[in-house]
Write a protein that holds these residues in place. Structure first.
Motif, PDB file in Angstrom:
ATOM      1  N   VAL A 490       0.997  -1.360   0.015  1.00 53.45           N
ATOM      2  CA  VAL A 490       0.094   0.101   0.090  1.00 53.45           C
ATOM      3  C   VAL A 490       1.018   1.327   0.050  1.00 53.45           C
ATOM      4  O   VAL A 490       0.578   2.202  -0.600  1.00 53.45           O
ATOM      5  CB  VAL A 490      -0.942  -0.052   1.221  1.00 53.45           C
ATOM      6  CG1 VAL A 490      -1.671   1.315   1.339  1.00 53.45           C
ATOM      7  CG2 VAL A 490      -1.985  -1.102   1.034  1.00 53.45           C
ATOM      8  N   TRP A 493       1.725   2.437  -3.272  1.00 51.57           N
ATOM      9  CA  TRP A 493       0.525   2.591  -4.244  1.00 51.57           C
ATOM     10  C   TRP A 493       0.931   3.309  -5.272  1.00 51.57           C
ATOM     11  O   TRP A 493       0.417   3.023  -6.601  1.00 51.57           O
ATOM     12  CB  TRP A 493      -0.429   3.189  -3.384  1.00 51.57           C
ATOM     13  CG  TRP A 493      -1.895   3.369  -4.101  1.00 51.57           C
ATOM     14  CD1 TRP A 493      -2.193   4.333  -4.872  1.00 51.57           C
ATOM     15  CD2 TRP A 493      -3.021   2.356  -3.769  1.00 51.57           C
ATOM     16  NE1 TRP A 493      -3.303   4.066  -5.274  1.00 51.57           N
ATOM     17  CE2 TRP A 493      -3.969   2.833  -4.676  1.00 51.57           C
ATOM     18  CE3 TRP A 493      -3.190   1.293  -3.113  1.00 51.57           C
ATOM     19  CZ2 TRP A 493      -5.187   2.220  -4.822  1.00 51.57           C
ATOM     20  CZ3 TRP A 493      -4.430   0.759  -3.175  1.00 51.57           C
ATOM     21  CH2 TRP A 493      -5.215   1.300  -3.903  1.00 51.57           C
ATOM     22  N   GLU A 494       1.491   4.508  -5.137  1.00 50.08           N
ATOM     23  CA  GLU A 494       1.948   5.238  -6.197  1.00 50.08           C
ATOM     24  C   GLU A 494       2.601   4.624  -7.382  1.00 50.08           C
ATOM     25  O   GLU A 494       2.276   4.994  -8.837  1.00 50.08           O
ATOM     26  CB  GLU A 494       2.755   6.586  -5.934  1.00 50.08           C
ATOM     27  CG  GLU A 494       1.720   7.609  -5.065  1.00 50.08           C
ATOM     28  CD  GLU A 494       0.891   8.060  -5.824  1.00 50.08           C
ATOM     29  OE1 GLU A 494       1.020   8.425  -6.866  1.00 50.08           O
ATOM     30  OE2 GLU A 494      -0.502   8.206  -4.819  1.00 50.08           O
ATOM     31  N   GLU A 496       2.231   1.525  -8.230  1.00 48.11           N
ATOM     32  CA  GLU A 496       1.920   0.399  -8.953  1.00 48.11           C
ATOM     33  C   GLU A 496       0.970   0.836 -10.104  1.00 48.11           C
ATOM     34  O   GLU A 496       0.081   1.764  -9.986  1.00 48.11           O
ATOM     35  CB  GLU A 496       0.841  -0.158  -7.993  1.00 48.11           C
ATOM     36  CG  GLU A 496       0.343  -1.538  -8.284  1.00 48.11           C
ATOM     37  CD  GLU A 496       1.307  -2.286  -8.942  1.00 48.11           C
ATOM     38  OE1 GLU A 496       2.284  -2.793  -7.983  1.00 48.11           O
ATOM     39  OE2 GLU A 496       1.351  -2.761 -10.210  1.00 48.11           O
ATOM     40  N   ARG A 502      -4.006  -2.846  -8.251  1.00 45.06           N
ATOM     41  CA  ARG A 502      -4.541  -1.882  -7.213  1.00 45.06           C
ATOM     42  C   ARG A 502      -5.990  -2.433  -6.710  1.00 45.06           C
ATOM     43  O   ARG A 502      -6.213  -2.137  -5.415  1.00 45.06           O
ATOM     44  CB  ARG A 502      -4.642  -0.362  -7.619  1.00 45.06           C
ATOM     45  CG  ARG A 502      -3.349   0.307  -8.012  1.00 45.06           C
ATOM     46  CD  ARG A 502      -3.360   1.669  -8.011  1.00 45.06           C
ATOM     47  NE  ARG A 502      -4.253   2.133  -8.994  1.00 45.06           N
ATOM     48  CZ  ARG A 502      -3.891   2.500 -10.262  1.00 45.06           C
ATOM     49  NH1 ARG A 502      -2.554   2.339 -10.695  1.00 45.06           N
ATOM     50  NH2 ARG A 502      -4.827   3.269 -11.169  1.00 45.06           N
ATOM     51  N   ALA A 527      -4.894   2.276   2.448  1.00 46.65           N
ATOM     52  CA  ALA A 527      -5.516   2.053   1.150  1.00 46.65           C
ATOM     53  C   ALA A 527      -6.641   2.643   0.684  1.00 46.65           C
ATOM     54  O   ALA A 527      -6.696   3.008  -0.457  1.00 46.65           O
ATOM     55  CB  ALA A 527      -5.549   0.365   1.433  1.00 46.65           C
ATOM     56  N   ALA A 530      -5.845   6.236  -0.470  1.00 44.46           N
ATOM     57  CA  ALA A 530      -5.109   6.060  -1.471  1.00 44.46           C
ATOM     58  C   ALA A 530      -5.795   5.702  -2.686  1.00 44.46           C
ATOM     59  O   ALA A 530      -6.229   6.498  -3.898  1.00 44.46           O
ATOM     60  CB  ALA A 530      -3.754   5.052  -1.695  1.00 44.46           C
ATOM     61  N   GLY A 531      -6.887   4.968  -2.445  1.00 42.17           N
ATOM     62  CA  GLY A 531      -7.982   4.504  -3.362  1.00 42.17           C
ATOM     63  C   GLY A 531      -8.864   5.481  -3.918  1.00 42.17           C
ATOM     64  O   GLY A 531      -9.228   5.856  -5.087  1.00 42.17           O
ATOM     65  N   ASP A 534      -7.361   7.835  -6.252  1.00 33.73           N
ATOM     66  CA  ASP A 534      -6.837   7.253  -7.368  1.00 33.73           C
ATOM     67  C   ASP A 534      -7.676   7.964  -8.586  1.00 33.73           C
ATOM     68  O   ASP A 534      -8.918   8.138  -8.462  1.00 33.73           O
ATOM     69  CB  ASP A 534      -7.146   5.702  -7.284  1.00 33.73           C
ATOM     70  CG  ASP A 534      -6.374   5.112  -8.385  1.00 33.73           C
ATOM     71  OD1 ASP A 534      -5.155   4.395  -7.770  1.00 33.73           O
ATOM     72  OD2 ASP A 534      -6.303   5.120  -9.509  1.00 33.73           O
TER      73      ASP A 534
END
Lengths: 831, 408
Positions: A490, A493-494, A496, A502, A527, A530-531, A534
């Motif tokens: 996580v 995240w960036e 990925e 994701r 997460a 971040a999601g 996104d």
């Protein structure tokens, strides 16, 4: 090997010199034209050779046409041949000059030497110039009666060439009849074969327009002609044998004795040196014995050895084509090659397309007795230098495991792959382990122990990463450090890039959270944050969904995200058996190589005798995969326009018409049939609700009760408006529903369903199709308003499924209408 | 360089350009034997660097074009290479020099997309091959020696289309040649994974008249699957496993066969690779396992060095070791000496960053054994009937390695 010169006029390096060379050649030719000197022929021959090689490399030598023709008055056969070649190549672009050649060609058609007669006739027919057709007829007619069989063979094909230039001329001269007579009487087998070839092509093309041609085609498949050809089969050349065998495979014998006679006669063809003959014979055998199960099995046994030889002995191109056929056979009779698995071991020198097919074969024939051997062999390929093949073979191991043979040993092997520490092997294996665990959850402990040791950093492949993350989430209770691995993922995240990864990460963190909340809470927060930030819509939506779900009730969220799972018994990506059967019917054709029935890839105009409705292909593609949807949707659109156009035409003509190729027919009584409509308008709504409860609709358990919708019992919509609306509106609802058994039984013709829907105030505007696929266009109007509902409904009676697409003026009412429509459909047959 | 043939519908030349593009594009990974282009379906066949391409828009049996193309390739090389000495293979220059012949042959072999005459003997009657004799004749007499036969073959009317009725042979002899190809693969533990033999019986007959030959084997039960030249009569084979036939004139393939699994291979290779810390020790031993009783000739061991290897240092105690441009290592042994076993050893340096070698090269072996057919198939006798004088009969046998590989 140099790249080909694409067009004669392209700027090839030889072009500048080419031009001067052509003028040079012209001059020399002119000089020689009238010469009767002793060495003239040799000089001419050299010149002609130069012209021909210029022509071949792509220099346009057509300016020398008249000079060439002038020089052609010679008795030298070589010169003649070269001249014919030249003329054949350029006559099309110089139709006027081609007239010059007619004279000497016609003269040569009466030469003493049969070789020259034949050559001249062939060149004459190959000119393919429309306005010279009249000169063809007389030489052809003479050629068919020539006493040399060589000339007759040429003439037989010449008739076909004439047919392609001018079909009417061909018929007017009564050539098909002459060919037929020749076919049945000529002593030379090659003449017979050529006649057959020409006749087949001529009559097949005519069959669409003329009943007579269709009858003639029927006759070709009839007993007397088939027997005549079979009795002479050994005289035919190998290619002609293929042709005859293909014809025979379409013949339906009357009783079993006949079948055995034919098989006895043809058995030695299986030992022919030509692979094409062998395969054509196999096709005949398979088709003949289709109805006799035990003989069919014997045939499989008999054809095994020749097929295996073809795979091993021929060129790679040949073995590829044969392997495709074997694959098809194995699909039908998996036991067939189970003891011959060694023939499908890959050789180092095989090209990779052959290797790939062999791997597929090995997967297909694996069973209890040979799995161990096959898997051992496949595992050796995993170390192959050829990376794609190594990957394929790992995949093959996984597929065998999913077939449930000897899973124990295979899982061990797969886990060994993971220890090989090769990136692509690990990646491929992870995906497989995931699939295996979905099917055999009982292996989780063994697998997890190994998977836990894999560092997520070493995996780049999105699919593999997603698989690893899925396992981390699913089995987080068994993996000590699952929450921490997920947390570190996580954090990155960036970096990925794949949305798929994701998405999986989100879900995995959620699952982990329900099992080990304290350790995962931090990661989950990160997460979700971040999601939400996104920029991929799906990821964003899923994060939001999880977030709100958690806000609403954690227990409910757990039930949604992490419900108790059932092992998957069958994965859904296998080809439908209907398609397989159809491919099998087209054994020994390209369909098998492409693993698609021919209607999916041949153009309509080339489809020949196998005519399938366009609908069917759309259906099959539509069900295929996401990529094709847009494409097929476009085709739907085009198709629909066709359909509607044709119906509106017919409306003007009045009365139902059937024109050969189009299978659609508009019901002539759209407007006049109102007397049949039941007067009740409230009844359908009641039906809808009843049925909703009865069916317990699967995907939306908490559907709000639809507002009562009543339909106008006598809506009026003309096809033109329908078509316009259909083009303008977007699909507001698209569903699939199931027909009742009674419904399927009563759907023998489109009319029955149309009447039924009319009783429910839904009118049909166009319908068509052949069993098992029907296509309907319906419309209905909301009571007391001007808004229309337009429906496209595709019914497959074999699977009892209907695909429904609804477009509505008033999109808000379309759900209500959809359920109404579905209930009406599911009621079909019970009333 | 592209040969072209238009039949029926016109096929634009640009299809070749399209294919060429695809071919270069896919050269390294995947070249299908049936290619779908936007307009046509293409059947490429690659022989000696020349691509033969067939196009179709129709549905048809896929083996038809493939077989036809390979037949055409065979006939073409038969035509064009016979004149330029033995061992020559078809190449671009030969084709360029003989455009006319190519066109003539193609013209006879195919008419309007339907194969016409493909029997080499018949073709040679119609289109004369450009052989030495005609060349010499041409030079000496200055006479035009047409590359076209003056008359039509009479065979077209004969009951045996593969034999012209008046073969012009001066000698009276027939040679039967048994050529076998041994395919075997051995896995890294030294176990034989599979082993089989494909064989063919080549006959070179130059007999006058209308001879009737019968060939019988001592052990025909060995044969697993057989395919015959059209001249072989089927019934005698079925009843008593003898080949009864009227031979075409000249060289032809009488029968091809496949023999069941063999348990023994004549020659073995023991490769060993051990790698650690960026280096890989390689060693390979070659020896005879089941002595066939005849000398094994021209032994060559080849293997592909994996791409991750930067340099290799290989030596052998017998024969020569070459590393070719495409990283193929070729170890030419020749014959195995009596006193020692040939062995190869050396060191491979891996790419920096790689600790161990992960891929295992496959060792391919080529060899030739004269005088014996490894399958054990033996010819019993050859009877010639219908002949004025007793012809000379010659028999030979030969085994060579096909896909003969050892995995490490």
């Amino acid at each position: 090997m140099a790249p080909p010169v694409s067009t004669p006029k392209s700027a090839s390096p030889s072009q500048p010199s080419g031009k001067s060379e052509v003028t040079d050649l012209k001059l020399q030719l002119r000089h020689l034209a009238g010469s009767r000197a002793p060495g003239a022929d040799d000089a001419k021959r050299d010149l002609f050779k130069r012209v021909i090689s210029c022509m071949t490399v792509g220099i346009d030598v057509s300016p020398a046409f008249s000079e060439m023709v002038m020089c052609s008055a010679t008795s030298d056969v070589v010169l003649k041949k070269m001249c014919y070649l030249y003329v054949g190549n350029y006559a099309r672009c110089n139709p006027d000059l081609a007239l010059l050649t007619i004279n000497f060609l016609q003269k040569d058609c009466h030469d003493q030497d049969p070789t020259i007669r034949g050559l001249a006739l062939r060149s004459l027919c190959s000119l393919r110039v429309q306005n010279l057709v009249e000169y063809l007829v007389a030489p052809l007619a003479a050629g068919l009666k020539d006493h040399s069989s060589y000339v007759r063979t040429v003439a037989a094909i010449g008739v076909l060439k004439l047919y392609h230039i001018s079909a009417t001329m061909c018929h007017d001269s009564d050539f098909p009849a002459a060919l037929k007579a020749l076919m049945l009487s000529d002593p030379d087998a090659q003449v017979v074969a050529n006649c057959l070839y020409s006749l087949l092509e001529i009559w097949t093309q005519d069959a669409a327009n003329s009943d007579e041609a269709a009858r003639e085609i029927e006759a070709l498949y009839g007993k007397s002609i088939i027997y005549y050809l079979l009795n002479r089969i050994k005289d035919f050349s190998e290619w002609a044998q293929c042709l005859v065998l293909d014809l025979v495979s379409k013949y339906i014998p009357s009783d079993n004795n006949e079948i055995f006679d034919m098989m006895n006669l043809l058995e030695d063809r299986l030992q022919h040196a030509n692979g094409a003959v062998v395969l054509a014979t196999i096709k005949v055998f398979l088709h003949l014995t289709m109805s006799m199960t035990d003989v069919h099995q014997q045939v499989y046994e008999r054809i095994k050895a020749p097929l295996l030889t073809l795979v091993g002995a021929g060129s790679p191109e040949q073995s590829y084509a044969v392997l495709c056929h074997l694959h098809l056979l194995v699909m039908r009779a998996p036991m067939l090659f189970s003891s011959d698995y060694k023939h499908f071991y890959c050789q180092f020198s095989d090209p990779s397309y052959v290797k790939k097919l062999k791997l597929e074969m090995l997967t297909a024939i694996a069973n209890e007795s040979n799995t161990y051997e096959i898997v051992t062999e496949l595992c050796e390929y995993a170390g192959n230098v050829d990376v794609p093949i190594a990957q394929e073979s790992i995949r093959a191991v996984g597929k065998i495991a999913l077939q449930q043979y000897d899973v124990n040993a295979i899982v061990d092997r797969l886990l060994q792959f993971l220890e090989m520490e090769k990136d692509y092997v690990t990646a491929e294996t992870l995906v497989l382990v995931k699939d295996l665990l979905r099917k055999y959850p009982q292996w989780s402990h063994d697998c997890i122990a190994v998977v836990g040791n894999i560092s997520s950093n070493s995996i780049q492949e999105p699919k593999a990463k997603a698989a690893l993350i899925w396992m981390l989430g699913e089995y987080s209770q068994d993996m000590m450090d699952a929450p921490y691995v997920l947390e570190s993922l996580v954090e990155n995240w960036e970096e990925e890039h794949s949305p798929e990864v994701r998405l999986h990460l989100l879900t995995a963190v959620m699952k982990c959270f329900f099992k080990r909340a304290p350790e995962t809470q931090k990661a989950l927060g990160a997460a979700l944050a971040a999601g939400l930030a996104d920029n991929n819509q799906d990821v964003h939506d899923r994060a939001l969904f999880y977030y709100r779900l958690l806000q609403y009730d954690v227990a409910v969220a757990e039930r949604v995200v992490n419900p108790p799972k059932q092992a998957v018994s069958v994965f859904a990506d296998t080809q439908s058996s209907e398609i397989k059967d159809r491919i099998f019917d087209e054994f020994n054709s390209l369909s098998v190589v492409y693993q698609k029935p021919s209607y999916l890839f041949t153009d309509k105009e080339h489809r020949g005798p196998f005519e399938f409705s366009e609908d069917l292909s759309n259906l099959a593609i539509g069900g295929d995969s996401g990529d094709d949807v847009i494409h097929s949707a476009q085709r739907y659109e085009e198709n629909d326009k066709d359909l509607l156009l044709s119906t509106s035409d017919k409306e003007e003509n009045g009365g139902p018409t059937h024109n050969g190729s189009s299978t659609y027919s508009a019901p002539s009584d759209v407007n006049s049939s109102t007397s049949l409509v039941s007067s009740s308008t409230t009844q359908p709504a009641a039906f809808a609700i009843d049925d909703l409860l009865g069916l317990g609709v699967l995907d939306t358990p908490v559907l709000p009760p639809p507002p009562a919708l009543s339909l106008n019992a006598k809506p009026v919509l003309d096809p033109g408006t329908f078509q316009k609306k259909w083009g303008q509106l977007t699909v507001s609802s698209s569903q699939e529903s199931t027909l009742s058994i009674q419904g399927v039984a009563s759907l023998t013709a489109p009319q029955s369903l149309i009447k039924h829907m009319q009783n429910n105030s839904i009118q049909c505007i166009a319908s068509g199709g052949q069993p098992p696929n029907y296509k309907f266009f319906f419309f209905a109007q909301k009571e007391g308003s001007s808004s229309f509902f337009l429906v496209e409904c595709i019914v497959n009676t074999a699977s009892a499924k209907a695909q429904i697409k609804i477009k509505a003026d008033d999109a808000s009412a379309s759900d209500a209408f959809a359920s109404l429509f579905q209930s009406a459909l599911s009621n079909f047959g019970s009333s | 360089m592209v040969e072209k043939q238009t039949t029926g519908h016109h096929v634009d030349r640009s299809i070749c350009a399209w294919f060429w593009h695809q071919y270069n594009h896919h050269r390294n990974n995947d070249q299908m034997s049936v290619v779908t282009s936007p307009t046509h379906y293409l059947f490429p066949l690659i022989r000696h660097g020349i691509i033969f391409l067939a196009c179709t828009q129709l549905e048809l049996p896929p083996l038809l074009p493939i077989e036809f193309l390979s037949r055409f390739a065979d006939i073409l090389s038969d035509y064009l290479c016979a004149g330029s000495g033995a061992g020559a293979t078809l190449n671009e220059d030969i084709v360029k020099d003989n455009f006319v012949i190519v066109y003539e042959v193609l013209d006879e072999m195919m008419d309007n997309g339907f194969p016409l005459t493909t029997e080499p003997n018949l073709l040679k009657d119609i289109v004369l091959p450009p052989n030495l004799v005609t060349k010499v004749l041409h030079a000496v007499t200055g006479n035009s020696s047409p590359s076209v036969g003056p008359t039509l073959p009479h065979a077209a009317a004969s009951t045996v289309p593969w034999r012209s009725t008046h073969p012009k042979t001066t000698t009276n002899e027939v040679y039967v040649n048994l050529v076998e190809q041994l395919d075997a693969s051995v896995n890294r533990d030294g176990n034989l994974r599979r082993c089989q033999v494909y064989g063919e019986i080549q006959v070179n007959s130059s007999l006058p008249g209308f001879p009737d030959l019968t060939l019988s084997f001592t052990n025909p039960s060995l044969l697993n699957d057989v395919r015959f030249h059209p001249c072989v009569r089927f019934r005698p084979w079925e009843s008593s496993q003898v080949l009864s036939f009227v031979p075409p004139d000249g060289h032809f393939k009488l029968m091809t066969y496949r023999v069941k699994e063999l348990k023994k291979i004549p020659i073995y290779v023991k490769p060993q690779l051990t790698s650690d810390s960026g280096n890989c020790r390689i060693s390979a031993l070659v020896g005879v396992r089941n002595d066939p009783g005849k000398t094994i000739d021209s032994i060559i061991v080849e293997f592909q060095l994996p791409p991750c290897i930067t340099s290799a240092d290989l030596t052998s105690n017998h024969g020569t070791v070459d590393i070719l441009a495409d990283k193929t290592c070729r170890w030419s042994i020749g014959q195995i000496p009596k006193d020692k076993l040939p062995s190869l050893s050396g060191n491979l340096v891996l790419e920096p960053g790689l600790d161990r070698l992960h891929v295992a090269p496959t060792f391919q072996v080529r060899f030739k054994i004269m005088g014996i057919a490894m399958s054990g198939l033996q010819i019993d006798k050859l009877d010639v009937k219908n002949m004025p004088a007793n012809p000379y009969k010659g028999f030979r046998a030969q085994t060579q390695a096909g896909d003969y590989e050892f995995r490490s």
